[in-house]
Design a protein around this motif. Structure first.
Motif, PDB file in Angstrom:
ATOM      1  N   THR A  92       0.839  -1.208   0.000  1.00 34.38           N
ATOM      2  CA  THR A  92       0.000   0.000   0.000  1.00 34.38           C
ATOM      3  C   THR A  92       0.867   1.248   0.000  1.00 34.38           C
ATOM      4  OG1 THR A  92      -1.866  -1.050   1.137  1.00 34.38           O
ATOM      5  CG2 THR A  92      -1.673   1.344   1.343  1.00 34.38           C
ATOM      6  N   ASP A  93       0.522   2.182  -0.871  1.00 31.38           N
ATOM      7  CA  ASP A  93       1.197   3.485  -0.909  1.00 31.38           C
ATOM      8  C   ASP A  93       0.214   4.471  -1.526  1.00 31.38           C
ATOM      9  OD1 ASP A  93       2.862   5.669  -1.069  1.00 31.38           O
ATOM     10  OD2 ASP A  93       4.535   4.595  -1.993  1.00 31.38           O
ATOM     11  N   MET A  94      -0.445   5.266  -0.670  1.00 33.15           N
ATOM     12  CA  MET A  94      -1.509   6.156  -1.129  1.00 33.15           C
ATOM     13  C   MET A  94      -1.346   7.548  -0.545  1.00 33.15           C
ATOM     14  SD  MET A  94      -5.146   4.156  -1.108  1.00 33.15           S
ATOM     15  CE  MET A  94      -5.960   5.658  -1.667  1.00 33.15           C
ATOM     16  N   GLU A  95      -1.731   8.531  -1.341  1.00 32.42           N
ATOM     17  CA  GLU A  95      -1.779   9.920  -0.889  1.00 32.42           C
ATOM     18  C   GLU A  95      -3.118  10.517  -1.284  1.00 32.42           C
ATOM     19  OE1 GLU A  95       2.009  12.315  -1.311  1.00 32.42           O
ATOM     20  OE2 GLU A  95       2.369  10.727  -2.802  1.00 32.42           O
TER      21      GLU A  95
ATOM     22  N   SER B  64      -8.912  13.279  -5.131  1.00 28.70           N
ATOM     23  CA  SER B  64      -7.515  13.540  -4.784  1.00 28.70           C
ATOM     24  C   SER B  64      -6.657  12.299  -4.563  1.00 28.70           C
ATOM     25  CB  SER B  64      -7.461  14.405  -3.515  1.00 28.70           C
ATOM     26  OG  SER B  64      -7.880  13.671  -2.377  1.00 28.70           O
ATOM     27  N   ALA B  65      -7.244  11.116  -4.491  1.00 27.34           N
ATOM     28  CA  ALA B  65      -6.461   9.931  -4.119  1.00 27.34           C
ATOM     29  C   ALA B  65      -5.653   9.397  -5.297  1.00 27.34           C
ATOM     30  CB  ALA B  65      -7.371   8.838  -3.580  1.00 27.34           C
ATOM     31  N   PHE B  66      -4.370   9.149  -5.047  1.00 28.29           N
ATOM     32  CA  PHE B  66      -3.487   8.495  -6.008  1.00 28.29           C
ATOM     33  C   PHE B  66      -2.714   7.394  -5.278  1.00 28.29           C
ATOM     34  CE2 PHE B  66      -4.294  12.376  -8.257  1.00 28.29           C
ATOM     35  CZ  PHE B  66      -4.184  12.048  -9.597  1.00 28.29           C
ATOM     36  N   GLY B  67      -2.463   6.312  -5.984  1.00 28.28           N
ATOM     37  CA  GLY B  67      -1.642   5.254  -5.408  1.00 28.28           C
ATOM     38  C   GLY B  67      -2.346   3.924  -5.390  1.00 28.28           C
ATOM     39  N   LYS B  68      -1.898   3.034  -4.505  1.00 26.33           N
ATOM     40  CA  LYS B  68      -2.425   1.684  -4.479  1.00 26.33           C
ATOM     41  C   LYS B  68      -2.739   1.263  -3.054  1.00 26.33           C
ATOM     42  CE  LYS B  68       2.236  -0.365  -4.469  1.00 26.33           C
ATOM     43  NZ  LYS B  68       3.119  -1.375  -5.094  1.00 26.33           N
ATOM     44  N   LEU B  69      -3.809   0.481  -2.932  1.00 22.64           N
ATOM     45  CA  LEU B  69      -4.268  -0.047  -1.653  1.00 22.64           C
ATOM     46  C   LEU B  69      -4.389  -1.559  -1.780  1.00 22.64           C
ATOM     47  CD1 LEU B  69      -5.609   0.177   1.202  1.00 22.64           C
ATOM     48  CD2 LEU B  69      -7.790   0.511  -0.004  1.00 22.64           C
TER      49      LEU B  69
ATOM     50  N   ILE C 109      -5.691  -8.599  -3.022  1.00 20.54           N
ATOM     51  CA  ILE C 109      -5.926  -7.858  -4.256  1.00 20.54           C
ATOM     52  C   ILE C 109      -5.538  -6.402  -4.017  1.00 20.54           C
ATOM     53  CG2 ILE C 109      -7.739  -9.388  -5.107  1.00 20.54           C
ATOM     54  CD1 ILE C 109      -9.803  -7.342  -4.237  1.00 20.54           C
ATOM     55  N   THR C 110      -5.220  -5.702  -5.088  1.00 17.69           N
ATOM     56  CA  THR C 110      -4.753  -4.322  -4.986  1.00 17.69           C
ATOM     57  C   THR C 110      -5.661  -3.409  -5.793  1.00 17.69           C
ATOM     58  OG1 THR C 110      -2.452  -4.998  -4.672  1.00 17.69           O
ATOM     59  CG2 THR C 110      -2.835  -2.744  -5.417  1.00 17.69           C
ATOM     60  N   LEU C 111      -6.147  -2.362  -5.133  1.00 19.38           N
ATOM     61  CA  LEU C 111      -6.950  -1.337  -5.795  1.00 19.38           C
ATOM     62  C   LEU C 111      -6.031  -0.190  -6.185  1.00 19.38           C
ATOM     63  CD1 LEU C 111     -10.004  -1.173  -3.325  1.00 19.38           C
ATOM     64  CD2 LEU C 111      -9.523  -2.858  -5.115  1.00 19.38           C
ATOM     65  N   LYS C 112      -6.000   0.142  -7.461  1.00 20.36           N
ATOM     66  CA  LYS C 112      -5.169   1.239  -7.941  1.00 20.36           C
ATOM     67  C   LYS C 112      -6.037   2.484  -8.142  1.00 20.36           C
ATOM     68  CE  LYS C 112      -1.228  -1.062  -9.980  1.00 20.36           C
ATOM     69  NZ  LYS C 112      -0.321  -1.104 -11.140  1.00 20.36           N
ATOM     70  N   PHE C 113      -5.659   3.571  -7.455  1.00 19.67           N
ATOM     71  CA  PHE C 113      -6.429   4.813  -7.479  1.00 19.67           C
ATOM     72  C   PHE C 113      -5.762   5.842  -8.395  1.00 19.67           C
ATOM     73  CE2 PHE C 113      -7.948   2.890  -3.648  1.00 19.67           C
ATOM     74  CZ  PHE C 113      -9.206   3.403  -3.422  1.00 19.67           C
ATOM     75  N   ARG C 114      -6.608   6.535  -9.114  1.00 15.75           N
ATOM     76  CA  ARG C 114      -6.175   7.676  -9.914  1.00 15.75           C
ATOM     77  C   ARG C 114      -7.303   8.697  -9.910  1.00 15.75           C
ATOM     78  NH1 ARG C 114      -2.372   8.847 -13.818  1.00 15.75           N
ATOM     79  NH2 ARG C 114      -2.980  10.365 -15.392  1.00 15.75           N
TER      80      ARG C 114
ATOM     81  N   PHE D 112      -6.218 -11.979  -8.376  1.00 11.69           N
ATOM     82  CA  PHE D 112      -7.333 -12.858  -8.719  1.00 11.69           C
ATOM     83  C   PHE D 112      -7.875 -13.488  -7.443  1.00 11.69           C
ATOM     84  CE2 PHE D 112      -4.649 -12.533 -12.449  1.00 11.69           C
ATOM     85  CZ  PHE D 112      -5.579 -12.186 -13.417  1.00 11.69           C
ATOM     86  N   GLU D 113      -9.101 -13.113  -7.122  1.00 18.04           N
ATOM     87  CA  GLU D 113      -9.768 -13.540  -5.911  1.00 18.04           C
ATOM     88  C   GLU D 113     -11.246 -13.288  -6.118  1.00 18.04           C
ATOM     89  OE1 GLU D 113     -10.650 -14.251  -1.706  1.00 18.04           O
ATOM     90  OE2 GLU D 113     -11.473 -12.737  -3.046  1.00 18.04           O
ATOM     91  N   PRO D 114     -12.146 -14.159  -5.622  1.00 19.01           N
ATOM     92  CA  PRO D 114     -13.575 -13.947  -5.861  1.00 19.01           C
ATOM     93  C   PRO D 114     -14.086 -12.569  -5.455  1.00 19.01           C
ATOM     94  CG  PRO D 114     -13.209 -16.144  -4.990  1.00 19.01           C
ATOM     95  CD  PRO D 114     -11.876 -15.452  -4.964  1.00 19.01           C
ATOM     96  N   TYR D 115     -13.496 -11.963  -4.436  1.00 21.40           N
ATOM     97  CA  TYR D 115     -13.969 -10.650  -4.000  1.00 21.40           C
ATOM     98  C   TYR D 115     -13.750  -9.604  -5.090  1.00 21.40           C
ATOM     99  CZ  TYR D 115     -15.013  -6.695  -0.969  1.00 21.40           C
ATOM    100  OH  TYR D 115     -15.576  -5.575  -0.421  1.00 21.40           O
ATOM    101  N   ARG D 116     -12.732  -9.799  -5.928  1.00 29.88           N
ATOM    102  CA  ARG D 116     -12.520  -8.889  -7.056  1.00 29.88           C
ATOM    103  C   ARG D 116     -13.743  -8.885  -7.972  1.00 29.88           C
ATOM    104  NH1 ARG D 116      -7.676  -8.803 -11.621  1.00 29.88           N
ATOM    105  NH2 ARG D 116      -8.834  -7.540 -13.125  1.00 29.88           N
ATOM    106  N   ASN D 117     -14.292 -10.058  -8.234  1.00 29.76           N
ATOM    107  CA  ASN D 117     -15.464 -10.151  -9.107  1.00 29.76           C
ATOM    108  C   ASN D 117     -16.648  -9.403  -8.504  1.00 29.76           C
ATOM    109  OD1 ASN D 117     -13.941 -11.819 -10.794  1.00 29.76           O
ATOM    110  ND2 ASN D 117     -14.608 -13.667  -9.722  1.00 29.76           N
ATOM    111  N   TYR D 118     -16.810  -9.524  -7.190  1.00 31.02           N
ATOM    112  CA  TYR D 118     -17.891  -8.811  -6.516  1.00 31.02           C
ATOM    113  C   TYR D 118     -17.725  -7.303  -6.695  1.00 31.02           C
ATOM    114  CZ  TYR D 118     -20.165  -6.413  -2.636  1.00 31.02           C
ATOM    115  OH  TYR D 118     -20.874  -5.519  -1.887  1.00 31.02           O
ATOM    116  N   LEU D 119     -16.498  -6.800  -6.469  1.00 26.29           N
ATOM    117  CA  LEU D 119     -16.267  -5.365  -6.604  1.00 26.29           C
ATOM    118  C   LEU D 119     -16.513  -4.884  -8.031  1.00 26.29           C
ATOM    119  CD1 LEU D 119     -13.110  -4.422  -4.486  1.00 26.29           C
ATOM    120  CD2 LEU D 119     -15.481  -3.734  -4.120  1.00 26.29           C
ATOM    121  N   GLU D 120     -16.067  -5.649  -8.983  1.00 28.17           N
ATOM    122  CA  GLU D 120     -16.262  -5.239 -10.378  1.00 28.17           C
ATOM    123  C   GLU D 120     -17.744  -5.168 -10.737  1.00 28.17           C
ATOM    124  OE1 GLU D 120     -13.760  -8.040 -12.394  1.00 28.17           O
ATOM    125  OE2 GLU D 120     -12.040  -6.654 -12.415  1.00 28.17           O
TER     126      GLU D 120
END
Length: 358
Positions: free
Chosen positions: A189-192, A229-234, A248-253, A263-271
């Motif tokens: 994780t590295d987010m601002e 304002s969020a950039f980075g990854k969680l 799994i990693t959420l990439k913010f821009r 790859f994880e079932p929770y990713r499918n739920y979020l999508e």
């Protein structure tokens, strides 16, 4: 078997008085909630006879407005009929575009016998709803929101020195309110993001004054970041109620999730959520845990309160200082973080590898 703990919740956390009215809410998502509400009702009647309760069908997601029967129980038939007549009620339930000011004025004009205290423990959260906001901001109701609550929490994060939790939460909230920006680093994780002009809120667990609300178990200070304002990854290792099979990693821009890695079932739920609600991608909340009795990582109601953790949410934040309104809100906990906050000419290390530095 939990009556003593529930009675303490009423007296210590809610300061419920014999002349006050109480509304109890839960849903049908879990069988244990159906058993628990009977004990909540019985314990309440040892204090006040003005007790209403409702068990409603599960809504299947956090941040959705409760069904019409709950609104009628809280505000009365005249108020809801008037909202329907004005064409507002369906928009409220769907979190579509509508004037909250107009809706609140109608409720104030027509509502009858609004409860002074609400304890809501449906499996799916009512915190980030206009229903909660109208009760607390419009009518001064004291509101405890307990999504994902499990009775075992009475012995851990509910069994704490609430004065200590309140003081720590208020101190952290003051620091977040002074900050202009936040930088979070941890494994993966590295987010601002910016928080300039946003007031942080302390979830103290003591709801004694008009309009106060928060979670039980409580113990956090949280703020709504500037939405773009969020950039980075969680990187997340836990969903709301389980450990993920793989991180799994959420990439913010520009404030929103633009990509999910892993790859994880929770990713499918979020999508699927993102396809249905585009604004569910948007950063909603940054919070810092302040409850020394919170330990469990696999239930986000408790996990986000763990002392020394932080959490970042996406989705709805319009009820606590943000501007994003959507039928979704979910928090993700970051363990052992390094957190730096700052402003013009200053910065401060708020957490160092999960150790809070106040």
């Amino acid at each position: 078997m939990y009556r003593e703990h529930i009675y303490r919740l009423y007296r210590v956390n809610m300061n419920l008085k014999e002349d006050e009215s109480l509304l109890l809410l839960t849903d049908t998502e879990k069988d244990y909630l159906l058993a628990l509400i009977d004990q909540f009702v019985e314990s309440a009647r040892a204090i006040t006879q003005k007790v209403r309760h409702c068990v409603y069908p599960s809504l299947g997601g956090h941040g959705k407005e409760p069904p019409e029967e709950v609104w009628r129980l809280a505000f009365g038939d005249r108020a809801i009929d008037e909202l329907r007549k004005k064409g507002l009620f369906e928009h409220i339930l769907l979190k579509e575009d509508y004037s909250e000011y107009e809706a609140l004025q109608i409720l104030k004009a027509y509502a009858e016998d609004v409860p002074q205290v609400v304890v809501a423990f449906p499996y799916f959260s009512t915190t980030h709803t206009f229903f909660r906001k109208a009760l607390t901001e419009g009518f001064g109701c004291r509101y405890a929101s307990m999504p994902l609550f499990e009775p075992e929490m009475f012995y851990g994060p509910m069994n704490v020195d609430w004065d200590y939790v309140a003081k720590l939460s208020l101190d952290v909230a003051d620091m977040l309110s002074e900050a202009e920006w936040v930088h979070v680093k941890a494994e993966g994780t590295d987010m601002e993001f910016f928080v300039l002009g946003r007031r942080a809120i302390a979830d103290t667990g003591l709801f004694h004054h008009s309009g106060q609300y928060g979670n039980l178990p409580a113990g956090e200070a949280f703020v709504a970041p500037i939405e773009n304002s969020a950039f980075g990854k969680l990187t997340i290792t836990y969903g709301p109620d389980r450990k993920l099979e793989r991180p799994i990693t959420l990439k913010f821009r520009d404030g929103a999730v633009e990509e999910i890695e892993g790859f994880e079932p929770y990713r499918n739920y979020l999508e699927e959520v993102f396809k249905r609600y585009e604004n569910a991608r948007v950063i909603a909340e940054f919070g810092v845990g302040t409850n020394p009795g919170a330990k469990r990582p696999d239930n986000v109601l408790e996990a986000e309160k763990i002392l020394g953790t932080v959490h970042i949410a996406i989705g709805d934040n319009h009820t606590f200082g943000g501007v994003n309104r959507v039928s979704f809100h979910t928090d993700y906990v970051v363990f052992e973080p390094q957190v730096t906050i700052g402003g013009k000419g200053w910065q401060k290390r708020l957490l160092e590898k999960g150790r809070l530095r106040t």
